[in-house]
Design a protein around this motif. Sequence first.
Motif, PDB file in Angstrom:
ATOM      1  N   TYR A 187      19.785  37.185  52.137  1.00 22.37           N
ATOM      2  CA  TYR A 187      21.230  37.016  52.215  1.00 22.37           C
ATOM      3  C   TYR A 187      22.007  38.328  52.144  1.00 22.37           C
ATOM      4  O   TYR A 187      23.212  38.324  51.899  1.00 22.37           O
ATOM      5  N   LEU A 188      21.350  39.452  52.363  1.00 16.42           N
ATOM      6  CA  LEU A 188      22.043  40.732  52.193  1.00 16.42           C
ATOM      7  C   LEU A 188      23.176  40.908  53.189  1.00 16.42           C
ATOM      8  O   LEU A 188      24.141  41.618  52.902  1.00 16.42           O
ATOM      9  N   GLY A 189      23.086  40.287  54.350  1.00 16.96           N
ATOM     10  CA  GLY A 189      24.196  40.360  55.299  1.00 16.96           C
ATOM     11  C   GLY A 189      25.467  39.785  54.714  1.00 16.96           C
ATOM     12  O   GLY A 189      26.562  40.363  54.835  1.00 16.96           O
ATOM     13  N   TRP A 190      25.341  38.655  54.047  1.00 19.04           N
ATOM     14  CA  TRP A 190      26.510  38.030  53.415  1.00 19.04           C
ATOM     15  C   TRP A 190      26.914  38.776  52.142  1.00 19.04           C
ATOM     16  O   TRP A 190      28.103  38.876  51.845  1.00 19.04           O
ATOM     17  N   ILE A 191      25.929  39.283  51.415  1.00 22.09           N
ATOM     18  CA  ILE A 191      26.248  40.071  50.217  1.00 22.09           C
ATOM     19  C   ILE A 191      27.084  41.283  50.603  1.00 22.09           C
ATOM     20  O   ILE A 191      28.026  41.661  49.889  1.00 22.09           O
ATOM     21  N   ALA A 192      26.772  41.899  51.742  1.00 23.72           N
ATOM     22  CA  ALA A 192      27.554  43.047  52.210  1.00 23.72           C
ATOM     23  C   ALA A 192      29.000  42.657  52.499  1.00 23.72           C
ATOM     24  O   ALA A 192      29.913  43.479  52.358  1.00 23.72           O
ATOM     25  N   GLN A 193      29.214  41.421  52.915  1.00 27.65           N
ATOM     26  CA  GLN A 193      30.574  40.954  53.152  1.00 27.65           C
ATOM     27  C   GLN A 193      31.291  40.629  51.846  1.00 27.65           C
ATOM     28  O   GLN A 193      32.485  40.872  51.704  1.00 27.65           O
ATOM     29  N   LEU A 194      30.553  40.081  50.890  1.00 25.36           N
ATOM     30  CA  LEU A 194      31.148  39.698  49.609  1.00 25.36           C
ATOM     31  C   LEU A 194      31.388  40.904  48.706  1.00 25.36           C
ATOM     32  O   LEU A 194      32.445  41.027  48.080  1.00 25.36           O
ATOM     33  N   PHE A 195      30.373  41.783  48.618  1.00 24.66           N
ATOM     34  CA  PHE A 195      30.427  42.925  47.690  1.00 24.66           C
ATOM     35  C   PHE A 195      30.001  44.202  48.421  1.00 24.66           C
ATOM     36  O   PHE A 195      28.853  44.645  48.297  1.00 24.66           O
ATOM     37  N   THR A 246      21.185  48.471  59.458  1.00 26.66           N
ATOM     38  CA  THR A 246      22.447  47.894  59.941  1.00 26.66           C
ATOM     39  C   THR A 246      23.551  47.794  58.893  1.00 26.66           C
ATOM     40  O   THR A 246      24.726  47.763  59.251  1.00 26.66           O
ATOM     41  N   LEU A 247      23.198  47.727  57.602  1.00 19.95           N
ATOM     42  CA  LEU A 247      24.203  47.523  56.569  1.00 19.95           C
ATOM     43  C   LEU A 247      24.576  48.840  55.905  1.00 19.95           C
ATOM     44  O   LEU A 247      23.786  49.777  55.849  1.00 19.95           O
ATOM     45  N   ASP A 248      25.799  48.872  55.379  1.00 22.03           N
ATOM     46  CA  ASP A 248      26.270  50.055  54.657  1.00 22.03           C
ATOM     47  C   ASP A 248      25.897  50.015  53.176  1.00 22.03           C
ATOM     48  O   ASP A 248      26.252  50.928  52.428  1.00 22.03           O
ATOM     49  N   LEU A 249      25.207  48.975  52.762  1.00 17.47           N
ATOM     50  CA  LEU A 249      24.830  48.850  51.361  1.00 17.47           C
ATOM     51  C   LEU A 249      23.845  49.945  50.955  1.00 17.47           C
ATOM     52  O   LEU A 249      23.008  50.377  51.751  1.00 17.47           O
TER      53      LEU A 249
END
Length: 334
Positions: free
Chosen positions: A241-249, A304-307
Amino acid sequence: FKQAETSFNEALRIDPAFVAASAGKAELLEWQGEYSQGMSLLQPLLAAQTDDPAVLTVYARLLRRTGDAGKGMDVLQPLAESGRVSGAPLRQVRFTLGDLSDQLRRYDEAFCWYKLARQYRPNTFSAAAHRRFIDDLLLRFDSKSTQQLNRSGNNSTQPIFIVGMPRSGTSLTEQILAAHPDVFAAGERSHIGRIVQQIAPLRNPTRAVLARHAHAYLNGLGDSSRAAQRFTDKMPLNFLYLGWIAQLFPKARIVWCRRDPRDTGLSCFTTNFIDPALAFSDELEDIALYSNSCVELMAHWQNTLDLTIFELQYESLVREPESILRELLSVLEL
């Protein structure tokens, strides 16, 4: 543990002869490392020659913990072969016999018991469905789409999500971080998975929707976490779920626990998971498939994510704890 202990004590106060409560409390004591107390609790039942499967199973586990696996086998094997135990209790008996055999270095026998333990229910894991889910994630959160997704606007730097395969060192990592005075350990929280169930049908949830869920997630942690500089959520399967985690936090930090897949796979296979989400552990082939998909997806998130994603190799942590932990704490700004 405290709440469970209170409940068992109350049940035994009401009915001192409640065998299931005695077995449950003895099991709790085993988890807490209080082996002698667990033995003492079971002694009256054993003296009365109980044949209760739960009592005999936890007794055998306590014998293993105290170095008497041979006696544990003598106690439990006749029960497994008696034909009077079935379903989940038989599964637990067989897993325990696997653990006992392993401690006795009878590895082939142990493996047979683990395989038998996993035969009591149909395997509910679908490799094809899991592959479709991974492919959907790779498409939904590709490099172009990710840049266009909304964010919650919640810039909290508190969350540390500890993810990876089960049995890859997530619990150890949280225990180590929990020793830091500025970290609150929240344990395995199922909240992110529930949030995803609600927002996944929305192709690109609005900022307001994301902000509401992020706020609810943080509030659900309670007062203890608010004073902490960081808190940990060690639900391993949050790697999905890291894609959604990146959107949430967007400011969250991720610790990806990695371990030799052979060790992780064997540990998964020999662990009696109850959670249906871990049904992949019933078959060695499915464990390998799931493990490979975890590596594939995590590599995608890294690209792909900035996390901030820190790879924590279990073997390196065990071999060089001080240097690895200094590096980890630096990334977490602790």
